[in-house]
Write an enzyme that holds these catalytic residues in place. Structure first.
Site, mmCIF file in Angstrom:
data_model
loop_
_atom_site.group_PDB
_atom_site.id
_atom_site.type_symbol
_atom_site.label_atom_id
_atom_site.label_comp_id
_atom_site.label_asym_id
_atom_site.label_seq_id
_atom_site.Cartn_x
_atom_site.Cartn_y
_atom_site.Cartn_z
ATOM 1 C CD1 TRP A 114 -0.918 2.270 2.379
ATOM 2 C CD2 TRP A 114 -2.812 1.695 1.330
ATOM 3 N NE1 TRP A 114 -1.814 3.299 2.535
ATOM 4 C CE2 TRP A 114 -2.986 2.973 1.913
ATOM 5 C CE3 TRP A 114 -3.864 1.118 0.632
ATOM 6 C CZ2 TRP A 114 -4.175 3.679 1.805
ATOM 7 C CZ3 TRP A 114 -5.052 1.839 0.531
ATOM 8 C CH2 TRP A 114 -5.203 3.101 1.108
ATOM 9 C CG ASP A 117 -0.218 11.199 3.030
ATOM 10 O OD1 ASP A 117 -1.226 10.617 2.643
ATOM 11 O OD2 ASP A 117 -0.128 11.769 4.137
ATOM 12 C CD1 TRP A 152 -1.830 4.947 9.038
ATOM 13 C CD2 TRP A 152 -0.670 3.342 8.018
ATOM 14 N NE1 TRP A 152 -1.110 5.535 8.043
ATOM 15 C CE2 TRP A 152 -0.378 4.569 7.398
ATOM 16 C CE3 TRP A 152 -0.062 2.180 7.531
ATOM 17 C CZ2 TRP A 152 0.485 4.686 6.337
ATOM 18 C CZ3 TRP A 152 0.807 2.294 6.462
ATOM 19 C CH2 TRP A 152 1.074 3.539 5.884
ATOM 20 N NE ARG A 248 -2.243 13.155 10.700
ATOM 21 C CZ ARG A 248 -3.383 13.228 11.369
ATOM 22 N NH1 ARG A 248 -3.372 13.338 12.683
ATOM 23 N NH2 ARG A 248 -4.540 13.221 10.727
ATOM 24 C CD GLU A 310 -5.204 13.969 7.488
ATOM 25 O OE1 GLU A 310 -5.218 13.116 8.371
ATOM 26 O OE2 GLU A 310 -5.387 13.690 6.293
HETATM 27 C C1 FRU Z 1 -2.897 11.936 5.316
HETATM 28 C C2 FRU Z 1 -2.386 11.304 6.601
HETATM 29 C C3 FRU Z 1 -1.359 12.201 7.269
HETATM 30 C C4 FRU Z 1 -0.538 11.213 8.026
HETATM 31 C C5 FRU Z 1 -0.465 10.101 7.051
HETATM 32 C C6 FRU Z 1 -0.218 8.753 7.623
HETATM 33 O O1 FRU Z 1 -3.316 11.003 4.378
HETATM 34 O O2 FRU Z 1 -3.441 11.042 7.463
HETATM 35 O O3 FRU Z 1 -1.918 13.189 8.076
HETATM 36 O O4 FRU Z 1 0.718 11.707 8.382
HETATM 37 O O5 FRU Z 1 -1.673 10.110 6.342
HETATM 38 O O6 FRU Z 1 0.014 7.853 6.599
#
Ligand code: FRU
Length: 568
Positions: A114, A117, A152, A248, A310
């Site tokens: 998978w 970002d 995750w 983040r 984000e």
């Molecule tokens: C956006 C996000 C970010 C985070 C990342 C984790 O898609 O939620 O905020 O850092 O994915 O994979």
């Protein structure tokens, strides 16, 4: 799993091959798999196949031949899977990689697993670096239990490089999760003046910023002194202890006017305990921090991009129609943006939020750092998102040993329009190198019942069209079975589940359309409309057609390029 989740079955062997091949089957129980080489232990959650695998994941052992590797599994029932895990210099299935039926041919995707970002986008010494949020061992974000924490597992930074933004070479994982947490999104810069003092050779160090998604979330730094090939996490991490909750996605850039580094950071104020009465986007704020040395950071302000959240970005662009004048653009993950000014400490919005993206296949886009001044472009890559709830595979990639892709790289430009200052997006010019053969349709009328594209068959296409709408009520491009329709009365273009406005200029519309196996990218009005669409073309045949309905239209320019695969 035994009570404390510890390893119950292990196997140790001398490393003779480059890769550990690991059998994966969707729906199998998640197992905790540990891979230990010397004193480095890495642990991953994997749907280990007990019988016939759907596909094989790989763990890159790197240049460690001669050492001993120990593989452990937290289940006594996994003896078969443990014995199936084997080393080799090839990944299983390498011969069909990049040729799979649903493998994007124009866009980047990871060989296995998978991705989400794009992160750490930076240009350095002739290479575009694309890092990406990556689960190398599954085709989803991972264990459904992650939904409880919102974090995750297995989240790593994958890595690929390209000389031209089109042809990518996947490199080993740059950053693996560690005891402090999963590796979440962030950015990278070239530290030309060695402000951080982390350079070891004659060339500048590359510095990456990532979020360590543990308890708590913190902002961390890693350094590479070998053109991004290997990365060392900084001993002094974190450089920003958790400001708030799951804050983040640090995006760092050099601010020449103040001679300081600037970071924008998503500040998480989402109350996970409270009833869901507030959308995340309503309480999202982005923090601005500055630093002389990339290590000590001071918060100077905050701003909000209403409706977005984000993965923030902040950059300056000059206005094409008036190059002496520039604006700052602040954006979030959805591509909503504000136009304004920035003094190195405070962003002051002037207008917005505006919409960059009208498609269904765009999220968490990031722009490249350190593009040479002689080039001067602001290049953006989005995650070409085709969401599915973990651990399900996204239908667009059904049956594939990977999931998701990046979007096409686009060049952003700023324009003074009758509505105000706006961003335009156009495919980067390097995509033209994929043109294999070109058909130019003769200028002239297009009457209902005619189809100037009927003789063309193929899979990958770029279409350039300048069409006078005339008396037609609709213009319909049928692209391998998927319609892209322009409605003259409504002045709207639609594809799949999306519709966006596109005003004609002097009764004409201009379009550029890319057709890939899992996507159709539509650019309208010279970049004013940017509509990346996730589309399943796998069963859609190979024909193209164009028709005018309800009256005649006129072709001013219609050029169709058959494209080569970027993987050839
Ligand atoms: C956006 C996000 C970010 C985070 C990342 C984790 O898609 O939620 O905020 O850092 O994915 O994979």
């Amino acid at each position: 799993m035994d009570v404390d989740g510890s390893v119950t079955a292990t196997s140790s062997f001398e490393v003779t091959g480059r890769y550990l091949n690991i059998p994966v089957r969707s729906g199998s129980p998640f197992r905790r798999v540990t891979v230990t080489i010397g004193d480095v232990e890495r642990a991953f959650d994997i749907e280990l196949a007990e019988g016939e695998p759907d596909w094989w994941a790989f763990h890159d052992l790197g240049p460690v031949a001669g050492g001993t590797v120990t593989v452990g599994i937290d289940s006594a029932d996994s003896a078969d899977a443990l014995s199936a895990i084997h080393q080799s210099d090839e990944i299983v299935g390498a011969e069909s990689t990049y040729r799979e039926a649903r493998r994007p041919q124009l866009r980047f995707s990871a060989r296995r697993g998978w991705l989400n970002d794009p992160v750490g986008l930076v240009y350095f010494e002739g290479e575009y670096h694309l890092f990406y949020e990556h689960n190398p061992y599954g085709v989803s974000l991972g264990h459904p239990a992650n939904a409880e924490t919102g974090i995750w597992g297995n989240a790593s930074w994958g890595h690929a490089v390209s000389p031209d933004l089109v042809h990518w070479q996947e490199l080993p994982i740059a950053l693996y999760p560690d005891a402090a947490g999963s590796i979440y999104s962030g950015s990278a810069v070239v530290d030309r003046n060695d402000t951080a003092g982390l350079r070891t050779g004659s060339a500048p160090a590359l510095i990456a910023f990532y979020t360590s998604a543990g308890t708590p979330f913190t902002q961390c730094l890693a350094v590479s002194n070998d053109r991004g090939r290997t990365w060392r996490k900084y001993e002094g991490n974190p450089v920003i202890p958790s400001p708030e909750k799951q804050s983040r996605d640090p995006k760092v850039a050099w601010h020449a006017a103040t001679g300081r580094w600037v970071m924008v950071l998503y500040l998480d104020r989402y109350d996970r305990e409270a009833p869901a009465d507030l959308a995340t986007t309503e309480i999202s704020s982005f923090g601005v921090y500055t630093s002389p040395d990339l290590i000590t950071w001071e918060k100077t302000s905050e701003f909000v991009v209403p409706g977005d959240t984000e993965c923030p970005g902040l950059f300056e662009l000059s206005i094409q129609e008036n190059p002496g004048e520039s604006r700052w653009i602040a954006h979030g993950a959805k591509g909503s943006y504000l136009v304004g000014s920035f003094d190195g400490r405070v962003f002051t919005p002037e207008s917005g939020p505006h919409t960059l993206n009208e498609g269904n296949c765009f999220y968490a886009a990031q722009t490249f750092a350190d593009i040479p001044v002689s080039d001067g472009r602001r290049i953006l890559i989005p995650w070409g998102t085709a969401w599915a709830t973990p651990p399900a595979q996204a239908p667009l990639f059904a049956g594939m040993p990977f999931s998701q892709s990046m979007g096409l790289p686009v060049e952003l430009t700023l324009h003074s329009t009758e509505d105000g200052v706006r961003l335009f997006a156009n495919p980067v010019r390097e995509l033209e190198t994929l043109r294999e053969s070109t058909t130019r349709i003769v200028q002239g009328p297009l009457q209902p019942g005619e189809d100037p594209l009927s003789s063309l068959t193929g899979e990958l296409w770029e279409i350039e069209a300048d069409m006078e709408l005339g008396d037609a009520s609709r213009l319909v491009f049928e692209l391998r079975g998927t319609p892209v329709t322009y409605d003259t009365a409504r002045r709207e273009i639609s594809c799949g589940d999306r519709t966006a406005s596109l005003a004609p200029v002097d009764g004409r519309i201009r379009l550029r359309i890319f057709v890939d196996r899992t996507a159709i990218d539509i650019f309208g009005g010279d970049g004013r409309l940017y509509m990346p669409m996730g589309v399943d073309l796998s069963g859609g045949g190979r024909s193209l057609s164009l028709r005018a309905e309800g009256g005649g239209a006129r072709i001013h320019r219609l050029v169709v390029h058959r494209l080569a695969s970027a993987w050839e």
